[in-house]
Scaffold this active site. Structure first.
Site, short mmCIF file in Angstrom:
data_model
loop_
_atom_site.label_atom_id
_atom_site.label_comp_id
_atom_site.label_asym_id
_atom_site.label_seq_id
_atom_site.Cartn_x
_atom_site.Cartn_y
_atom_site.Cartn_z
N ILE A 157 0.84 -1.21 0.00
CA ILE A 157 0.00 0.00 0.00
C ILE A 157 0.88 1.26 0.00
O ILE A 157 0.63 2.19 -0.77
CB ILE A 157 -0.96 -0.02 1.21
CG1 ILE A 157 -1.94 -1.20 1.08
CG2 ILE A 157 -1.72 1.30 1.33
CD1 ILE A 157 -2.78 -1.48 2.31
N THR A 234 -4.68 5.10 7.51
CA THR A 234 -5.59 4.11 6.90
C THR A 234 -5.11 2.71 7.26
O THR A 234 -5.51 1.74 6.62
CB THR A 234 -5.61 4.24 5.36
OG1 THR A 234 -4.26 4.14 4.88
CG2 THR A 234 -6.22 5.55 4.89
N SER A 235 -4.24 2.61 8.28
CA SER A 235 -3.61 1.31 8.54
C SER A 235 -4.30 0.55 9.68
O SER A 235 -5.07 -0.36 9.43
CB SER A 235 -2.12 1.53 8.82
OG SER A 235 -1.41 0.40 8.42
N ARG A 236 -4.02 0.92 10.93
CA ARG A 236 -4.69 0.31 12.08
C ARG A 236 -4.80 1.37 13.17
O ARG A 236 -3.85 2.13 13.42
CB ARG A 236 -3.92 -0.90 12.62
CG ARG A 236 -4.10 -2.19 11.83
CD ARG A 236 -5.54 -2.73 11.90
NE ARG A 236 -5.74 -3.93 11.09
CZ ARG A 236 -6.20 -3.93 9.83
NH1 ARG A 236 -6.52 -2.79 9.25
NH2 ARG A 236 -6.37 -5.05 9.17
N ASP A 260 -9.18 6.35 8.84
CA ASP A 260 -10.12 5.33 8.36
C ASP A 260 -10.20 4.18 9.36
O ASP A 260 -10.96 3.24 9.17
CB ASP A 260 -9.63 4.81 7.00
CG ASP A 260 -10.60 3.84 6.36
OD1 ASP A 260 -11.80 4.20 6.24
OD2 ASP A 260 -10.20 2.71 6.00
N GLU A 265 -12.60 0.65 17.15
CA GLU A 265 -13.57 0.64 16.06
C GLU A 265 -14.50 -0.58 16.07
O GLU A 265 -15.58 -0.55 15.50
CB GLU A 265 -12.86 0.72 14.70
CG GLU A 265 -12.09 -0.54 14.32
CD GLU A 265 -11.47 -0.44 12.93
OE1 GLU A 265 -10.82 0.57 12.64
OE2 GLU A 265 -11.64 -1.39 12.15
N HIS A 297 -13.47 2.51 8.17
CA HIS A 297 -12.72 1.36 7.62
C HIS A 297 -13.21 1.00 6.21
O HIS A 297 -13.56 -0.15 5.94
CB HIS A 297 -12.83 0.15 8.56
CG HIS A 297 -11.63 -0.75 8.50
ND1 HIS A 297 -11.01 -1.25 9.61
CD2 HIS A 297 -10.92 -1.22 7.45
CE1 HIS A 297 -9.98 -2.00 9.25
NE2 HIS A 297 -9.91 -2.00 7.94
N GLN A 298 -13.23 2.02 5.35
CA GLN A 298 -13.74 1.79 4.00
C GLN A 298 -12.65 1.88 2.93
O GLN A 298 -12.93 1.80 1.74
CB GLN A 298 -14.85 2.80 3.66
CG GLN A 298 -14.36 4.23 3.43
CD GLN A 298 -15.45 5.16 2.93
OE1 GLN A 298 -16.27 5.63 3.71
NE2 GLN A 298 -15.49 5.42 1.64
N ALA A 299 -11.37 2.03 3.38
CA ALA A 299 -10.30 2.24 2.39
C ALA A 299 -10.21 1.08 1.41
O ALA A 299 -9.91 1.26 0.23
CB ALA A 299 -8.97 2.46 3.09
N PHE A 300 -10.50 -0.13 1.87
CA PHE A 300 -10.38 -1.32 0.99
C PHE A 300 -11.57 -1.42 0.03
O PHE A 300 -11.53 -2.24 -0.90
CB PHE A 300 -10.36 -2.60 1.85
CG PHE A 300 -11.73 -2.95 2.40
CD1 PHE A 300 -12.23 -2.31 3.51
CD2 PHE A 300 -12.53 -3.90 1.77
CE1 PHE A 300 -13.49 -2.61 3.99
CE2 PHE A 300 -13.80 -4.19 2.24
CZ PHE A 300 -14.28 -3.54 3.37
P1 NAI Z 1 2.70 -4.94 3.63
O1 NAI Z 1 3.00 -6.09 4.51
O2 NAI Z 1 2.82 -5.08 2.14
O3 NAI Z 1 3.62 -3.67 4.05
C1 NAI Z 1 3.85 -3.30 5.38
C2 NAI Z 1 5.21 -2.59 5.40
O4 NAI Z 1 5.42 -2.08 6.71
C3 NAI Z 1 6.37 -3.52 5.08
O5 NAI Z 1 7.19 -2.95 4.07
C4 NAI Z 1 7.11 -3.64 6.40
O6 NAI Z 1 8.52 -3.83 6.26
C5 NAI Z 1 6.77 -2.31 7.04
N1 NAI Z 1 6.97 -2.30 8.48
C6 NAI Z 1 6.86 -3.32 9.37
N2 NAI Z 1 7.17 -2.90 10.60
C7 NAI Z 1 7.49 -1.59 10.49
C8 NAI Z 1 7.91 -0.61 11.43
N3 NAI Z 1 8.08 -0.91 12.72
N4 NAI Z 1 8.13 0.64 10.96
C9 NAI Z 1 8.00 0.94 9.65
N5 NAI Z 1 7.62 0.04 8.72
C10 NAI Z 1 7.36 -1.21 9.14
O7 NAI Z 1 1.25 -4.46 4.03
P2 NAI Z 1 0.22 -3.59 3.17
O8 NAI Z 1 -0.59 -4.50 2.32
O9 NAI Z 1 0.94 -2.46 2.54
O10 NAI Z 1 -0.74 -3.06 4.32
C11 NAI Z 1 -0.30 -2.11 5.29
C12 NAI Z 1 -1.35 -2.02 6.38
O11 NAI Z 1 -2.55 -1.44 5.84
C13 NAI Z 1 -1.83 -3.36 6.94
O12 NAI Z 1 -0.96 -3.76 7.99
C14 NAI Z 1 -3.20 -3.07 7.45
O13 NAI Z 1 -3.10 -2.73 8.80
C15 NAI Z 1 -3.64 -1.86 6.65
N6 NAI Z 1 -4.81 -2.11 5.79
C16 NAI Z 1 -5.90 -1.30 5.92
C17 NAI Z 1 -7.02 -1.47 5.12
C18 NAI Z 1 -8.21 -0.56 5.22
O14 NAI Z 1 -9.26 -0.85 4.61
N7 NAI Z 1 -8.13 0.56 5.92
C19 NAI Z 1 -7.08 -2.57 4.15
C20 NAI Z 1 -5.87 -3.34 4.04
C21 NAI Z 1 -4.78 -3.12 4.87
#
Ligand code: NAI
Length: 334
Positions: A157, A234-236, A260, A265, A297-300
């Site tokens: 992302i 938009t992460s957690r 988001d 939540e 939580h609608q980003a996806f």
């Molecule tokens: P990903 O696993 O591809 O990327 C996560 C990145 O964070 C990796 O490059 C990793 O090395 C890095 N990382 C890990 N620990 C770290 C730290 N302490 N400091 C800095 N970087 C660190 O995951 P992706 O697919 O990019 O998703 C990221 C997050 O987005 C997910 O963990 C999830 O929480 C959130 N998400 C939110 C959605 C939504 O609808 N709002 C939908 C899908 C995911």
């Protein structure tokens, strides 16, 4: 007889996406709107697999009841799996699977939508002109071109987000445990976290929630940031200490907040609570600020992402029930 898959916490859009995609899989689908829990498990009438979402609590008690009903697979239609007792499922011989990745662009584009809304105040302009108020007072934004964006986490992302912001003409600084060579070649500079927080006009969080990242944004890290900085999450929800963020909004240190996700939540999002007195004071305080944008939580939530989620989930279930192997990142307790 086709294999049967029973859904919990299902919404009309889940039903539509899964029914359309199921044409290629031929499973029998059954949908329950209620979440999965001890209260409903006895209502299950012969099913081979259950499909659950982020707020279904699949604990040892529920798993034991599922095993007694001969359920063989628990399929998460999301990436996170903190709500399932994987060990209990393994002991009961139930396989657990998930959707490890789907449309990273969906989430990245939503983060950009939040930036654009907070900056150019289109949500306010929309309401204003509908009341025949064509004044521009209070609507002034800023050029994104030339601004510095700090990106925490450059996985799927974060990478998609960085490319969009480069397109806007922003300088993109990033922090991750591993630098991404493709992004470096595009001009993204990897710097220590605190240096990024110090320099960025906009900070966007794209790392997972874990022990290292819990409350990454707190009173101390906020104090390092620029006056009037924009923060997007938009992460957690747990990446942000909400109380510190409220304090920073009150002093003006934080100029804009787009979230988001929210730490509590699970009691709010995905529900229509319009007739309810909300007991969570922190979210009510956040929503009271004029420079805060909250989405639930609608980003996806795009057609493409829903289609990928349905396809991966149905493929996981069908393959596992037929004794085959699924993608290693999708298999959680095999
Ligand atoms: P990903 O696993 O591809 O990327 C996560 C990145 O964070 C990796 O490059 C990793 O090395 C890095 N990382 C890990 N620990 C770290 C730290 N302490 N400091 C800095 N970087 C660190 O995951 P992706 O697919 O990019 O998703 C990221 C997050 O987005 C997910 O963990 C999830 O929480 C959130 N998400 C939110 C959605 C939504 O609808 N709002 C939908 C899908 C995911």
């Amino acid at each position: 007889m086709p294999n049967k898959l029973t859904f919990f916490s299902s919404k009309p859009y889940d039903k539509t996406a899964f029914q359309q995609t199921n044409a290629a899989y031929g499973l029998e689908l059954e949908f329950f709107e209620t979440h999965l829990g001890p209260h409903i498990v006895n209502a299950i009438d012969h099913t081979d697999a259950v499909c659950v979402f982020v707020n279904d609590k699949v604990n040892a008690e529920v798993i034991a009841a599922l095993a007694a009903k001969q359920v063989k697979v628990i399929a998460l239609r999301c990436a996170g799996f903190n709500n399932v007792d994987l060990e209990a499922a393994k002991q009961q011989g139930i396989k657990v699977c998930r959707v490890p990745a789907y449309s990273p662009e969906a989430v990245a584009e939503h983060a950009v939508a939040m930036i654009m809304t907070l900056n150019r105040k289109t949500h306010k302009a929309y309401n204003r002109v509908r009341e025949q108020n064509f004044s521009l007072n209070g609507l002034m934004g800023f050029d994104l071109h030339g601004k510095t964006v700090g990106l925490i986490g450059t996985g799927n992302i974060g990478k998609a987000f960085a490319k969009i912001m480069i397109g806007f003409g922003c300088r993109v600084l990033a922090f991750d445990l591993i630098a991404n060579k493709e992004l470096e070649a595009l001009g993204v500079e990897y710097l220590p976290l605190l240096e990024i927080l110090h320099q960025a006009d906009i900070v966007s969080l794209h790392c997972p929630l874990n022990e290292q990242t819990h409350h990454l944004i707190n009173a101390e890290t906020l104090s390092i940031m620029k006056q009037g900085v924009m923060l997007i999450n938009t992460s957690r929800g747990g990446l942000i200490d909400t109380k510190s963020v409220i304090q920073a909004l009150k002093t003006g240190k934080l100029g804009y907040l787009g979230i988001d996700v929210y730490e509590q939540e699970d009691k709010l999002f995905f529900k229509d609570l319009s007739d309810t007195i909300i007991q969570n004071d922190l979210i009510q305080r956040l929503m009271g600020f004029p420079n805060v944008l909250v989405t639930a939580h609608q980003a996806f939530f795009t057609a493409e992402a829903m289609s990928q989620i349905a396809n991966t989930t149905l493929n996981n279930v069908k393959t596992l029930l037929e004794g085959g192997n699924i993608h290693p990142q999708a298999a959680l307790n095999l």
